[in-house]
Scaffold this motif. Structure first.
Motif, mmCIF file in Angstrom:
data_model
loop_
_atom_site.group_PDB
_atom_site.id
_atom_site.type_symbol
_atom_site.label_atom_id
_atom_site.label_comp_id
_atom_site.label_asym_id
_atom_site.label_seq_id
_atom_site.Cartn_x
_atom_site.Cartn_y
_atom_site.Cartn_z
ATOM 1 N N ILE A 47 15.957 6.494 -10.136
ATOM 2 C CA ILE A 47 16.216 7.726 -9.387
ATOM 3 C C ILE A 47 15.765 7.518 -7.952
ATOM 4 C CG2 ILE A 47 15.633 10.188 -9.231
ATOM 5 C CD1 ILE A 47 15.223 10.227 -12.217
ATOM 6 N N LYS A 65 25.109 22.642 -12.053
ATOM 7 C CA LYS A 65 26.008 22.167 -13.109
ATOM 8 C C LYS A 65 25.301 21.256 -14.109
ATOM 9 C CE LYS A 65 30.041 22.400 -10.156
ATOM 10 N NZ LYS A 65 31.113 21.653 -9.509
ATOM 11 N N SER A 81 23.069 17.578 -13.654
ATOM 12 C CA SER A 81 22.792 17.432 -12.218
ATOM 13 C C SER A 81 21.305 17.210 -11.918
ATOM 14 C CB SER A 81 23.310 18.660 -11.466
ATOM 15 O OG SER A 81 22.647 19.810 -11.935
ATOM 16 N N GLY A 82 20.506 16.974 -12.958
ATOM 17 C CA GLY A 82 19.097 16.633 -12.728
ATOM 18 C C GLY A 82 18.150 17.824 -12.643
ATOM 19 N N LYS A 83 18.450 18.884 -13.385
ATOM 20 C CA LYS A 83 17.583 20.070 -13.325
ATOM 21 C C LYS A 83 16.197 19.785 -13.924
ATOM 22 C CE LYS A 83 20.738 22.772 -15.302
ATOM 23 N NZ LYS A 83 21.967 21.989 -15.197
ATOM 24 N N THR A 84 16.151 18.911 -14.927
ATOM 25 C CA THR A 84 14.863 18.635 -15.576
ATOM 26 C C THR A 84 13.858 18.063 -14.577
ATOM 27 O OG1 THR A 84 16.230 18.037 -17.471
ATOM 28 C CG2 THR A 84 13.862 17.698 -17.703
ATOM 29 N N GLN A 143 10.580 13.134 -20.525
ATOM 30 C CA GLN A 143 10.655 13.046 -19.044
ATOM 31 C C GLN A 143 9.270 13.234 -18.434
ATOM 32 O OE1 GLN A 143 13.092 13.587 -16.236
ATOM 33 N NE2 GLN A 143 15.047 13.668 -17.290
ATOM 34 N N GLU A 176 17.131 26.193 -19.935
ATOM 35 C CA GLU A 176 18.236 26.917 -20.593
ATOM 36 C C GLU A 176 17.819 28.382 -20.720
ATOM 37 O OE1 GLU A 176 20.881 25.264 -20.878
ATOM 38 O OE2 GLU A 176 20.169 23.215 -20.918
ATOM 39 N N GLY A 185 21.920 20.808 -22.920
ATOM 40 C CA GLY A 185 20.827 19.975 -22.421
ATOM 41 C C GLY A 185 20.781 18.517 -22.831
ATOM 42 N N ARG A 205 28.168 17.657 -22.029
ATOM 43 C CA ARG A 205 27.458 16.532 -22.659
ATOM 44 C C ARG A 205 28.044 15.204 -22.199
ATOM 45 N NH1 ARG A 205 23.908 18.329 -21.989
ATOM 46 N NH2 ARG A 205 24.844 20.308 -21.521
ATOM 47 N N ALA A 254 25.483 12.990 -14.441
ATOM 48 C CA ALA A 254 24.898 12.221 -13.330
ATOM 49 C C ALA A 254 25.939 11.341 -12.634
ATOM 50 C CB ALA A 254 23.723 11.381 -13.850
HETATM 51 N N1 ATP Z 1 18.029 12.168 -8.441
HETATM 52 C C1 ATP Z 1 18.649 11.593 -9.453
HETATM 53 N N2 ATP Z 1 19.444 10.519 -9.251
HETATM 54 C C2 ATP Z 1 20.079 9.929 -10.287
HETATM 55 N N3 ATP Z 1 19.976 10.342 -11.578
HETATM 56 C C3 ATP Z 1 19.209 11.403 -11.827
HETATM 57 C C4 ATP Z 1 18.504 12.100 -10.785
HETATM 58 N N4 ATP Z 1 17.808 13.101 -11.336
HETATM 59 C C5 ATP Z 1 18.065 13.069 -12.655
HETATM 60 N N5 ATP Z 1 18.891 12.048 -12.953
HETATM 61 C C6 ATP Z 1 19.437 11.691 -14.292
HETATM 62 O O1 ATP Z 1 20.543 12.523 -14.541
HETATM 63 C C7 ATP Z 1 20.688 12.785 -15.924
HETATM 64 C C8 ATP Z 1 20.898 14.275 -16.168
HETATM 65 O O2 ATP Z 1 19.750 15.002 -15.819
HETATM 66 P P1 ATP Z 1 19.280 16.304 -16.610
HETATM 67 O O3 ATP Z 1 19.288 16.049 -18.075
HETATM 68 O O4 ATP Z 1 18.043 16.772 -15.981
HETATM 69 O O5 ATP Z 1 20.513 17.275 -16.280
HETATM 70 P P2 ATP Z 1 20.571 18.869 -16.369
HETATM 71 O O6 ATP Z 1 20.985 19.344 -15.023
HETATM 72 O O7 ATP Z 1 19.329 19.401 -16.954
HETATM 73 O O8 ATP Z 1 21.815 19.057 -17.365
HETATM 74 P P3 ATP Z 1 22.080 20.201 -18.511
HETATM 75 O O9 ATP Z 1 22.508 21.433 -17.779
HETATM 76 O O10 ATP Z 1 23.159 19.616 -19.324
HETATM 77 O O11 ATP Z 1 20.787 20.375 -19.232
HETATM 78 C C9 ATP Z 1 19.427 12.244 -16.587
HETATM 79 O O12 ATP Z 1 19.758 11.042 -17.252
HETATM 80 C C10 ATP Z 1 18.488 11.986 -15.426
HETATM 81 O O13 ATP Z 1 17.631 10.890 -15.677
#
Ligand code: ATP
Length: 477
Positions: free
Chosen positions: A22, A47, A50-53, A89, A153, A311, A338, A342
Motif C-alpha cells: 500500500i 465504493k 476502495s480501502g475503507k478498512t 488488518q 457496514e 466486506g 466482491r 482495489a
Molecule cells: N491505499 C491502498 N492502495 C492499494 N490497495 C489498498 C489500499 N488500501 C487498501 N487496499 C487494499 O484494497 C483491498 C480492499 O480494501 P477494503 O477491504 O478495505 O475495501 P472496502 O472499501 O472496505 O470494501 P467493502 O465495501 O467491500 O467492504 C484490500 O485488499 C486492501 O488491502
C-alpha cells in the motif's frame, strides 16, 4: 492519490503499509484519516473495495501508539467472517506495536472469549449479538474507557433485516462511554444517514466519494434473461465456459436461501466443479474452513448466501454470479463488489427471470448504470438442460433425506430463545393464529357458498319463470 506522510501518519505505519504493497492513499483514506487523527467523529461512504478498512485501522493504530491501553477500540461488524478479516488488518498493520486483539463472534467458545476479553486487548472486533451476550453475562471486562467505536457496514448494523441487531446495539451503546470517537463506514451509508448521525453525535465529518455511479468502473455488469427452469443450465454452462477459457479463475455465486446454496453446491460438485459453500446453517468452524479453502484457491467456486455479500476481500475473485436477482439494489451493490476490488477488473452476471425485470430496473436506477446482456449460445444451454435438471432433482431428493429442514427448525428455535422468546409458546401462538386464519377462511368460503347458492336459486327461478311464460304463450297460441 496522496502520500500517507501528508495525512499525518507516523513513519512506522507508512513502513507497514509499504510492506503490504500500500503506497498511496485511496480517496476515502486521504479524506477520512486526517479528520480521525484530529479527533473528529467520521462517516465514510465509498465504493466497495476502495480501502475503507485501512481508512479507520491506520488512524486508530496511530492514536493507540500514542497512548496504549486496553480496551482502546471496539469494532462492530455484521458477519463473523468479516470480524476475522478486520482483526487481521489490525494485526498486520499493528505488528510493531505488539497489538493485542480479540475477536468476539457467535458460534465460537464463549468461555475462551470471556478470558480473552479479561486480558484487556487493545482492540475488540465483534459481531453485536455475541458481544451483547458477554456484556449481559460478565463483569470481567469493561468497555467504559474505549476511545473508538467503529461500525463497519454501519447501515447493515442498523437495518432491521433478517438479523436484527437493534437490541444488541442498545446493550452495547449503554456499555461504551459517551465521550468517544465514533467512526461509521459502508459503501451504502446514505439510506440510513439520519439514524447514523444519531450514533455519531459530535458533528461528524462526512465523506462520500463523488461519482455518478455507485459501482466501480472496472466492473463489467451483465445479465442473462432466463426462464426459472433453465437457470441452472445457464449456470453450469457459464462455469464450464470459464473453466475452458481461463486457467486462473475464481467465482462467487450468490443464492437467496441456505437450502438453494446447499443444493447448488451438491449439483455443481456432481458436475465435478471444485465447489464449496458458505451459509448461516453451517457450523461456524466449517464456515471458516470453507472460506479459507476458497481464499487459498483449493476450491475455485464459492456458493454463498448474503452472509458473504458484504466486506469480504478476496482479490482472486474475477466473477460474481447472482443466481437470483437481489430484491434490493443495496444488496446487489455489495454482492457484485466482491469482485473488481482495489482497481482490478471483474465481471458480474445476474440471472434474471421475466418476473425480476422490475428489480433490474430499480438496481439500474440506483447504480446509475445499465446492465448489458451477457451473450450465450442458447443451443449449448439447451443441450445440457435435461441433464442439469435431473441432477438438481437428485440433489434435492438427497438433501430431503438428510435432516437439513429439521436443522433449520432447530436453528429457528435457537433464534427465538436468543430473542428471549419461548419457542413452544411462539409455536402455540402461531398455531392459534393459523387456526383463526383458517376459521376465517372457512367462514368466508361458507358465505360465498351461500351467496352462490342464492344466486343459483334465483337463476333457476328466473329460468323456470321464463319457461312457464314461454309455455303459456305457446299454449295460448
Ligand atoms: N491505499 C491502498 N492502495 C492499494 N490497495 C489498498 C489500499 N488500501 C487498501 N487496499 C487494499 O484494497 C483491498 C480492499 O480494501 P477494503 O477491504 O478495505 O475495501 P472496502 O472499501 O472496505 O470494501 P467493502 O465495501 O467491500 O467492504 C484490500 O485488499 C486492501 O488491502
Amino acid at each position: 492519490m496522496a502520500d500517507f506522510s501528508s495525512l499525518g501518519l507516523s513513519d512506522w505505519l507508512i513502513k507497514q503499509c509499504k510492506q503490504l504493497g500500500i503506497q498511496k492513499a485511496t480517496p476515502v483514506q486521504e479524506n477520512c484519516v486526517p479528520a480521525i487523527l484530529q479527533g473528529r467523529d467520521c462517516m465514510g461512504c465509498a465504493k466497495t473495495g476502495s480501502g475503507k478498512t485501512a481508512a479507520f485501522v491506520l488512524p486508530v493504530l496511530q492514536k493507540l501508539s500514542e497512548d496504549p491501553y486496553g480496551i482502546f477500540c471496539l469494532v462492530l461488524t455484521p458477519t463473523r467472517e468479516l470480524a476475522y478479516q478486520i482483526a487481521e488488518q489490525f494485526r498486520v498493520l499493528g505488528k510493531p506495536l505488539g497489538l493485542k486483539d480479540c475477536i468476539i463472534v457467535g458460534g465460537m467458545d464463549m468461555v475462551t472469549q470471556a478470558l480473552e476479553l479479561s486480558n484487556q486487548p487493545h482492540v475488540v472486533v465483534a459481531t453485536p449479538g455475541r458481544l451483547a451476550d458477554h456484556i449481559r453475562s460478565s463483569s470481567t471486562f469493561s468497555l467504559a474507557k474505549i476511545q473508538f467505536l467503529i461500525m463497519d457496514e454501519a447501515d447493515r448494523l442498523l437495518e432491521q433485516g433478517c438479523t436484527d441487531f437493534t437490541k444488541d446495539l442498545e446493550t452495547i451503546l449503554t456499555a461504551v462511554p459517551a465521550k468517544r470517537q465514533t467512526l461509521l463506514f459502508s459503501a451504502t451509508l446514505t439510506d440510513t444517514l439520519q439514524e447514523l448521525k444519531h450514533i455519531a453525535m459530535n458533528k461528524p465529518f462526512f465523506w462520500e466519494s463523488k461519482s455518478e455511479t455507485r459501482t466501480v468502473e472496472e466492473l463489467d455488469q451483465r445479465y442473462i434473461l432466463t426462464p426459472e427452469k433453465v437457470k441452472d443450465a445457464y449456470l453450469v454452462h457459464l462455469i464450464q465456459t470459464f473453466t475452458d477459457q481461463h486457467d486462473d479463475w475464481s467465482i462467487i455465486i450468490f443464492t437467496s436461501t441456505c437450502k438453494d446454496c446447499q443444493i447448488l453446491t451438491m449439483m455443481l460438485q456432481k458436475f465435478h466443479f471444485p465447489t464449496i459453500s458458505l451459509h448461516s446453517m453451517m457450523k461456524q468452524k466449517q464456515r471458516f474452513a470453507n472460506l479459507a479453502k476458497f481464499k487459498a484457491s483449493v476450491y475455485k467456486i464459492l456458493i454463498a448466501t448474503d452472509v458473504a455479500a458484504r466486506g469480504l476481500d478476496i482479490p482472486t475473485v474475477q466473477v460474481v454470479i447472482n443466481h437470483n436477482t437481489p430484491g434490493l439494489p443495496k444488496i446487489y451493490i455489495h454482492r457484485v463488489g466482491r469482485t473488481a476490488r482495489a482497481g482490478r477488473n471483474g465481471v458480474s452476471i445476474t440471472l434474471v427471470t421475466q418476473y425480476d425485470i422490475h428489480l433490474v430496473h430499480s438496481i439500474e436506477e440506483q447504480i446509475q448504470t445499465k446492465l448489458k446482456e451477457f451473450p450465450v449460445e442458447e443451443k449449448e444451454v439447451l443441450k445440457i438442460l435435461t441433464q442439469v435438471n435431473v441432477t438438481r432433482r437428485e440433489c434435492e431428493i438427497r438433501l430431503e433425506s438428510t435432516d437439513f429442514d429439521e436443522k433449520k427448525e432447530i436453528n429457528k428455535r435457537k433464534q427465538l430463545i436468543l430473542e428471549g422468546k419461548d419457542p413452544d409458546l411462539e409455536a402455540k401462538r402461531k398455531a392459534e393464529l393459523e387456526k383463526i386464519r383458517s376459521q376465517k377462511k372457512k367462514f368466508k368460503q361458507k358465505i360465498q357458498e351461500n351467496i352462490d347458492k342464492q344466486k343459483q336459486k334465483q337463476l333457476k327461478k328466473k329460468l323456470l319463470k321464463r319457461k312457464r311464460t314461454k309455455k303459456t304463450a305457446q299454449d295460448s297460441a
